[in-house]
Design an enzyme around this catalytic site. Structure first.
Site, mmCIF file in Angstrom:
data_model
loop_
_atom_site.group_PDB
_atom_site.id
_atom_site.type_symbol
_atom_site.label_atom_id
_atom_site.label_comp_id
_atom_site.label_asym_id
_atom_site.label_seq_id
_atom_site.Cartn_x
_atom_site.Cartn_y
_atom_site.Cartn_z
ATOM 1 N N GLU A 135 26.193 -46.284 28.625
ATOM 2 C CA GLU A 135 25.890 -45.147 27.750
ATOM 3 C C GLU A 135 25.290 -43.960 28.499
ATOM 4 O O GLU A 135 25.648 -42.802 28.244
ATOM 5 C CB GLU A 135 24.937 -45.580 26.623
ATOM 6 C CG GLU A 135 25.544 -46.530 25.604
ATOM 7 C CD GLU A 135 25.399 -47.983 26.023
ATOM 8 O OE1 GLU A 135 25.814 -48.858 25.239
ATOM 9 O OE2 GLU A 135 24.867 -48.240 27.128
ATOM 10 N N HIS A 186 20.480 -53.011 16.092
ATOM 11 C CA HIS A 186 21.709 -52.229 16.030
ATOM 12 C C HIS A 186 21.689 -51.211 14.891
ATOM 13 O O HIS A 186 22.602 -50.419 14.779
ATOM 14 C CB HIS A 186 22.918 -53.146 15.867
ATOM 15 C CG HIS A 186 23.297 -53.865 17.132
ATOM 16 N ND1 HIS A 186 22.427 -54.682 17.800
ATOM 17 C CD2 HIS A 186 24.439 -53.890 17.854
ATOM 18 C CE1 HIS A 186 23.018 -55.193 18.869
ATOM 19 N NE2 HIS A 186 24.235 -54.722 18.936
ATOM 20 N N HIS A 237 8.635 -28.607 47.097
ATOM 21 C CA HIS A 237 8.985 -29.777 47.896
ATOM 22 C C HIS A 237 9.654 -29.332 49.196
ATOM 23 O O HIS A 237 10.862 -29.074 49.222
ATOM 24 C CB HIS A 237 9.938 -30.678 47.115
ATOM 25 C CG HIS A 237 9.387 -31.126 45.792
ATOM 26 N ND1 HIS A 237 9.365 -30.292 44.688
ATOM 27 C CD2 HIS A 237 8.835 -32.300 45.402
ATOM 28 C CE1 HIS A 237 8.822 -30.950 43.673
ATOM 29 N NE2 HIS A 237 8.489 -32.164 44.072
ATOM 30 N N HIS A 281 6.467 -34.489 51.112
ATOM 31 C CA HIS A 281 7.400 -34.511 49.984
ATOM 32 C C HIS A 281 7.137 -33.401 48.976
ATOM 33 O O HIS A 281 8.033 -32.598 48.712
ATOM 34 C CB HIS A 281 7.339 -35.859 49.262
ATOM 35 C CG HIS A 281 8.033 -35.847 47.938
ATOM 36 N ND1 HIS A 281 9.407 -35.842 47.827
ATOM 37 C CD2 HIS A 281 7.554 -35.807 46.660
ATOM 38 C CE1 HIS A 281 9.746 -35.812 46.549
ATOM 39 N NE2 HIS A 281 8.627 -35.794 45.815
#
Length: 537
Positions: free
Chosen positions: A475, A537, A90, A325
């Site tokens: 999280e 859950h 890149h 890129h």
């Protein structure tokens, strides 16, 4: 600006190899913006200060000189040569980010290549890890153990210059980056560790820990949800020694950011509690970049984001487009850039004595800074011997306290049955007493995970000496921040949530593994007997 014929397809379909034709159409990327967004520019948040050379020179005197552009263009071309030599990589981001990276490494940061592990060094994180040719160029020129032959082995098997930075491979690489957003989020953890260590060990006249964490990121990092999580927490905690330079080049792989990313980023970060600055000419206004970073360092109560507007692939015939890129520029394109900047177009991997000398001065200054710090630590050890001994054990030797394992509770079959999270709580209570380096917390599940030790103090802006971290419902960022805490050195971080929610954090958990970080993951509610909440859950 006009675009090449094949770039019309590149804009819509991704990278296509350059075609031999040099035909151009009188079409610009403005013409290709989605309907309703034509001419749209990211609005500048009203409270953001714009920094230019004239402002900087008037306020603090001139720092940059003509030698800076020689260094910058050397870094640009060295990065392009690395990608060309590997026929992979890149080049665009390194060529666009070179001025801000040079400003940091040559004029701002304190580091000692002879001792990359010096605990009070400034940290540098390249969050857009695909731009690693930039980082390797800087490490080589700065005097780290990275030779020119190493640069020429870029992206090859066994190379010290892998395709994305890896902390376990290359000296001077602080963290493993590549998955966008992980680096910035780990930098939040490094800044958190810095603040906690400073509050724990610094005493009047003895600033043992006063380093900064500097980050370069791109548009992609700021689109990833993990950075929103981490940046929100960083603002809440007031991590004032965290400085983020955003490479605002307005290009992603799909094309212009007007396709999918038109929000006011600085307004968003201001709402997080960050200080915001803007350097409108990031291509060559080194003076303004330095001034903005120095202003950021002076802002000690909140982190800073600096929007540095740049041109991706600066110097290439395809600059400012997605075509620079993720593929080599081609020998002809690199040759014309070399001629334009006064380099020999037939010479590759060229670094002049002047550039090496410039960075040697910085290297010498870093060695002197560490020597002064070591002398200060010797005085500190006389005044605060107990703290000094603990500091050396943790941050120099990397050892755990002798006999720590004897503090662990014991269990027998005759004991009363406990849920695993309850026995985990008993263990954590003992470990927190025995290990001052143990820090961590939960993603807003403290009463359920049972992760807070008795009497533990929260880490907050007002109480940075605290060791219990309230991560909130974040999280993914929680895991990445723990990676950053581990990367800082001298800490054993832990974090917790329900096992089913580990999926939110898997990107960072994977980085923990490949980086060999000692992060402890406490995943509770892992039983098939957990029925009332259902399968979610």
């Amino acid at each position: 600006m006009p675009i090449f014929s094949n770039q019309l397809f590149d804009y819509n379909f991704g990278y296509l190899p350059p075609q031999p034709s040099t035909t151009t159409f009188n079409i610009t990327y403005d013409d290709l913006r989605p309907e309703g967004s034509a001419g749209a520019k990211r609005p500048l948040e009203s409270k953001t200060k714009t920094v230019t050379t004239s402002d900087a020179a008037r306020k603090r005197g001139k720092v940059a000189d003509a030698g800076d552009m020689l260094c910058i263009n050397t870094i640009r071309l060295l990065s392009a040569d690395m990608v060309q030599g590997a026929n992979s990589g890149h080049p665009g981001a390194p060529m666009g980010c070179a001025p801000m990276a040079h400003a940091l490494w040559r004029h701002v940061m304190t580091y000692n290549p002879a001792n990359p592990a010096w605990i009070n060094r400034d940290r540098f994180v390249l969050s857009n890890g695909h731009a690693c040719a930039l980082l390797y160029s800087l490490l080589h020129i700065s005097g780290f153990e990275l030779s020119m032959d190493d640069l020429k082995s870029f992206r090859k098997l066994g190379s010290k210059c892998p395709g994305h930075p890896e902390n376990v491979v290359t000296a001077g690489v602080e963290v493993t980056t590549g998955p966008l957003g992980q680096g910035l989020s780990m930098a939040v953890g490094m800044a958190l560790a810095q603040a906690q260590a400073a509050a724990t060990y610094n005493r009047e006249g003895f600033p043992l820990i006063d380093n900064h964490t500097f980050v370069i990121c791109g548009d992609g990092c700021l689109q990833e949800g993990i950075t929103s999580e981490a940046s929100s927490l960083a603002g809440h905690l007031g991590l004032g020694r965290l400085v983020l330079l955003w490479d605002d080049n307005r290009i992603t792989i799909d094309g212009s950011t007007d396709l999918s990313f038109t929000e006011d980023v600085l307004a968003r970060y201001a709402s997080y509690g960050w200080h915001t600055l803007h350097v409108p000419n990031g291509d060559d206004d080194v003076e303004a970049i330095i001034a903005a970073v120095e202003e950021a360092k002076a802002e000690t109560d909140r982190p800073t984001i600096i929007r540095v507007t740049t041109t991706i692939g600066k110097g290439s015939l395809k600059e400012g487009t997605g075509g620079v890129h993720g593929a080599p520029l081609g020998e002809a394109d690199i040759a014309q850039a070399k001629r334009a900047w006064g380099f020999d177009d037939k010479e590759s991997f060229a670094v002049s004595d002047e550039v090496y000398a410039s960075y040697k001065a910085k290297r010498d200054a870093g060695a002197q800074a560490e020597a002064a710090w070591q002398a200060m630590f010797q005085r500190y050890a006389v005044m605060h011997p107990t703290l000094a001994a603990e500091f050396e054990r943790r941050f120099t030797k990397g050892e755990l306290p002798a006999g720590w394992e004897t503090t662990l509770p014991t269990f027998t079959p005759e004991d009363k049955a406990l849920a695993t999270r309850q026995s985990s709580q008993l263990v954590l209570n003992k470990l927190c007493d025995a290990l001052p380096e143990l820090v961590g917390g939960s993603a807003d599940l403290t009463p359920s995970n049972l992760t807070k030790a008795k009497g533990a103090l929260d880490f907050q802006k007002e109480t940075p000496e605290g060791r219990y971290i309230r991560f909130g419902v974040r999280e993914h960022a929680m895991a990445a921040i723990c990676n950053g805490i581990s990367a800082f050195g001298g800490y054993v971080p832990f974090c917790a949530t329900f096992l089913n929610f580990a999926g939110y954090a898997l990107g960072a958990i994977r980085i923990s593994a490949i980086s060999e970080y000692g992060v402890i993951y406490v995943m509770t509610h892992d039983s098939i007997g957990l029925g009332e909440d259902g399968p979610t859950h």
